[in-house]
Design an enzyme around this catalytic site. Structure first.
Site, PDB file in Angstrom:
ATOM      1  N   ARG A 183       1.087  -1.268  -0.048  1.00 23.97           N
ATOM      2  CA  ARG A 183       0.331  -0.003  -0.086  1.00 23.97           C
ATOM      3  C   ARG A 183       0.755   1.291  -0.023  1.00 23.97           C
ATOM      4  O   ARG A 183       0.417   2.188  -0.745  1.00 23.97           O
ATOM      5  CB  ARG A 183      -0.740   0.377   1.485  1.00 23.97           C
ATOM      6  CG  ARG A 183      -1.372   1.574   1.177  1.00 23.97           C
ATOM      7  CD  ARG A 183      -3.173   1.549   2.496  1.00 23.97           C
ATOM      8  NE  ARG A 183      -2.869   0.304   3.617  1.00 23.97           N
ATOM      9  CZ  ARG A 183      -2.110   1.220   4.821  1.00 23.97           C
ATOM     10  NH1 ARG A 183      -1.569   1.704   4.502  1.00 23.97           N
ATOM     11  NH2 ARG A 183      -2.115  -0.137   5.780  1.00 23.97           N
ATOM     12  N   TYR A 221     -16.508  16.599 -15.837  1.00 29.60           N
ATOM     13  CA  TYR A 221     -16.851  15.131 -15.086  1.00 29.60           C
ATOM     14  C   TYR A 221     -18.149  14.998 -14.399  1.00 29.60           C
ATOM     15  O   TYR A 221     -17.926  15.643 -12.865  1.00 29.60           O
ATOM     16  CB  TYR A 221     -15.977  14.371 -15.618  1.00 29.60           C
ATOM     17  CG  TYR A 221     -16.530  13.258 -14.891  1.00 29.60           C
ATOM     18  CD1 TYR A 221     -17.244  12.564 -15.307  1.00 29.60           C
ATOM     19  CD2 TYR A 221     -16.056  11.845 -13.833  1.00 29.60           C
ATOM     20  CE1 TYR A 221     -17.435  11.077 -15.188  1.00 29.60           C
ATOM     21  CE2 TYR A 221     -17.003  10.873 -13.222  1.00 29.60           C
ATOM     22  CZ  TYR A 221     -17.175  10.513 -14.464  1.00 29.60           C
ATOM     23  OH  TYR A 221     -18.030   9.375 -13.583  1.00 29.60           O
ATOM     24  N   ASP A 246      -7.018  19.102 -14.668  1.00 33.07           N
ATOM     25  CA  ASP A 246      -7.366  17.396 -14.768  1.00 33.07           C
ATOM     26  C   ASP A 246      -6.787  17.284 -16.442  1.00 33.07           C
ATOM     27  O   ASP A 246      -8.306  17.408 -16.947  1.00 33.07           O
ATOM     28  CB  ASP A 246      -8.457  17.103 -14.051  1.00 33.07           C
ATOM     29  CG  ASP A 246      -9.285  15.901 -14.415  1.00 33.07           C
ATOM     30  OD1 ASP A 246      -9.258  15.221 -15.640  1.00 33.07           O
ATOM     31  OD2 ASP A 246     -10.269  15.336 -14.384  1.00 33.07           O
TER      32      ASP A 246
HETATM   33  O1  P1T Z   1     -13.392   6.739 -14.253  1.00 28.76           O
HETATM   34  P1  P1T Z   1     -12.601   7.582 -13.262  1.00 28.76           P
HETATM   35  O2  P1T Z   1     -10.765   6.934 -13.697  1.00 28.76           O
HETATM   36  O3  P1T Z   1     -12.203   7.568 -11.709  1.00 28.76           O
HETATM   37  O4  P1T Z   1     -12.164   9.223 -13.874  1.00 28.76           O
HETATM   38  C1  P1T Z   1     -12.749   9.649 -12.886  1.00 28.76           C
HETATM   39  C2  P1T Z   1     -12.566  10.559 -14.567  1.00 28.76           C
HETATM   40  C3  P1T Z   1     -11.545  11.972 -14.004  1.00 28.76           C
HETATM   41  N1  P1T Z   1     -11.803  13.369 -14.465  1.00 28.76           N
HETATM   42  C4  P1T Z   1     -12.461  12.781 -15.802  1.00 28.76           C
HETATM   43  C5  P1T Z   1     -11.857  14.401 -16.700  1.00 28.76           C
HETATM   44  C6  P1T Z   1     -12.688  11.817 -16.673  1.00 28.76           C
HETATM   45  O5  P1T Z   1     -13.734  12.239 -17.766  1.00 28.76           O
HETATM   46  C7  P1T Z   1     -12.665  10.713 -15.411  1.00 28.76           C
HETATM   47  C8  P1T Z   1     -14.207   9.656 -16.189  1.00 28.76           C
HETATM   48  N2  P1T Z   1     -15.143  10.185 -16.985  1.00 28.76           N
HETATM   49  C9  P1T Z   1     -15.428   9.776 -17.255  1.00 28.76           C
HETATM   50  C10 P1T Z   1     -15.713   7.605 -17.010  1.00 28.76           C
HETATM   51  C11 P1T Z   1     -16.164   9.995 -18.749  1.00 28.76           C
HETATM   52  O6  P1T Z   1     -16.843   8.740 -19.431  1.00 28.76           O
HETATM   53  O7  P1T Z   1     -16.517  10.650 -19.015  1.00 28.76           O
END
Ligand code: P1T
Length: 372
Positions: A46, A98, A165
């Site tokens: 971890r 998102y 991001d």
């Molecule tokens: O799904 P995850 O790996 O937890 O990531 C989240 C996330 C974070 N930032 C952005 C800009 C994202 O688009 C996403 C996840 N987005 C999708 C699953 C989607 O279809 O837009």
């Protein structure tokens, strides 16, 4: 030796023990100590794992940062970064993010964090107060592909941390740390992994103090990726540059095709001259990305059912083209009224343009749009 991005993504030091070219997967959860506290750099997986460390170093290098941390998902990475803050702190957020990020930020209000959403597309809107501890940007945003000027916002951020991001761009197209961001976040589930077969996240910074805090949070919360998942992301990264080139060239053509189609009322793609962020994206990004959003003026469900190459599914950044309906899928967590205010209409569709032959993508769209 300073390596170009494409070489950096591919190059892997052979394993010193065996000469293996592909990085070994180390499933061990724990590591032998010669005497208490004396070991070869790893104690417990971890806290640190050799396969994960390989990924973390690669992520840092690709972003031009000094330190990388890998997480079990993009949301785990975002959540870790928000744990740098405390009650009363304000975060300024791009008004188009998102849906899962929005949902997490809503949840964190319960713990005293405040989120101010505004159009960061115009840097002059970003009004910092003494409570502002973080600015959270997506650029391009999900799903409307708005562009924010990272360098301009970095110049006015004061003491606040600027977090980008970078999921939609990948480090191949955009390197926010070089533009003045403090922290870069990724969902490695997307372009970095690249094959829709692994969920993961990442945080990269060049600041020692921030890294130490984030590493402490990573170990304390424990949302780390498995060694096998770390291996998959590392494997995806090796072809990132090539894939991104094709994602971008296909997306540009898809956007241009849709823009001239009579059944499409609006297309959002930074590579189009009609996009308000076109010029800025041209300066800030190497190319315009693989995501195209558009509004269809009729019979959306019929259109979606007719598609044979492009699949209706959430997520993005994989080799295969996917289409999604943000209002009911990726952005369903945002209340309807709020979604409307942000410009996410009920007839908005978003394509993650894959690396297939463009001819097939165009034919698929053309056929599905026919006689709607
Ligand atoms: O799904 P995850 O790996 O937890 O990531 C989240 C996330 C974070 N930032 C952005 C800009 C994202 O688009 C996403 C996840 N987005 C999708 C699953 C989607 O279809 O837009």
């Amino acid at each position: 030796m300073q390596l170009e991005f494409e070489t950096l993504a591919v190059h892997q030091q052979p394993d010193p023990g065996t000469g293996a070219i592909a990085p070994p997967i180390h499933p061990s959860t724990t590591f032998a100590q010669q005497e208490p506290g004396v070991h070869k750099g790893f104690e417990y997986s971890r806290t640190g794992n050799p396969t994960r460390r390989g990924l973390e170093e690669k992520l840092a290098a690709l972003e031009g940062g000094r330190f990388g941390l890998a997480f079990a998902s993009g949301m785990a990475a975002i959540s870790a970064v928000l744990r740098l803050l405390g009650p009363g702190d304000e975060v300024i957020v791009s008004d188009d993010v998102y849906g899962g990020t929005y949902r997490l930020f809503q949840m964190l209000e319960k713990y005293g964090l405040r989120f101010t959403y505004l159009d960061t597309g115009d840097a002059a809107n970003v009004a910092i107060t003494e409570r502002t501890k973080m600015i959270w940007l997506e650029t391009p945003t999900n799903p409307l592909l708005k562009i924010s000027d990272i360098a301009a916002i970095a110049a006015l951020k004061g003491e606040a941390l600027l977090v980008v991001d970078n999921t939609f761009s990948s480090p191949y197209l955009q390197r926010p740390l070089e533009l003045g961001a403090d922290i870069v976040v990724h969902s490695t589930t997307k372009y970095l992994g690249g094959h829709c077969d692994v969920i993961g996240g990442a945080v990269v910074t060049s600041d020692d103090r921030l890294h130490e805090k984030l590493k402490f949070i990573q170990n304390t919360i424990g949302a780390v990726p498995s060694p096998f998942d770390s291996f998959l992301v590392l494997r995806g990264i090796r072809t990132l540059a090539l894939r991104m080139e094709r994602h971008c060239s296909n997306a540009q053509r898809v956007a241009e095709f849709l823009e001239t189609h009579p059944k499409v009322s609006r297309v959002y793609y930074p590579g189009l001259a009609s996009h308000p962020g076109h010029e800025l994206a041209g300066r800030q990004m190497r190319d315009y990305g693989g995501m195209v959003s558009f509004e269809l003026n009729r019979n959306m469900v019929t259109f979606l059912k007719r598609l044979r190459v492009i699949t209706l599914a959430e997520s993005l950044g994989g080799v295969e083209s996917l289409i999604c309906h943000p209002a009911s899928m990726t952005h369903a967590a945002i209340p309807k009224e709020e979604r409307r205010n942000r410009g996410i209409k009920e007839n908005l569709l978003r394509i993650s343009v894959g690396i297939e032959n463009y001819v097939d993508l165009k034919r698929d769209l053309e056929d599905a749009l026919k006689t709607l």
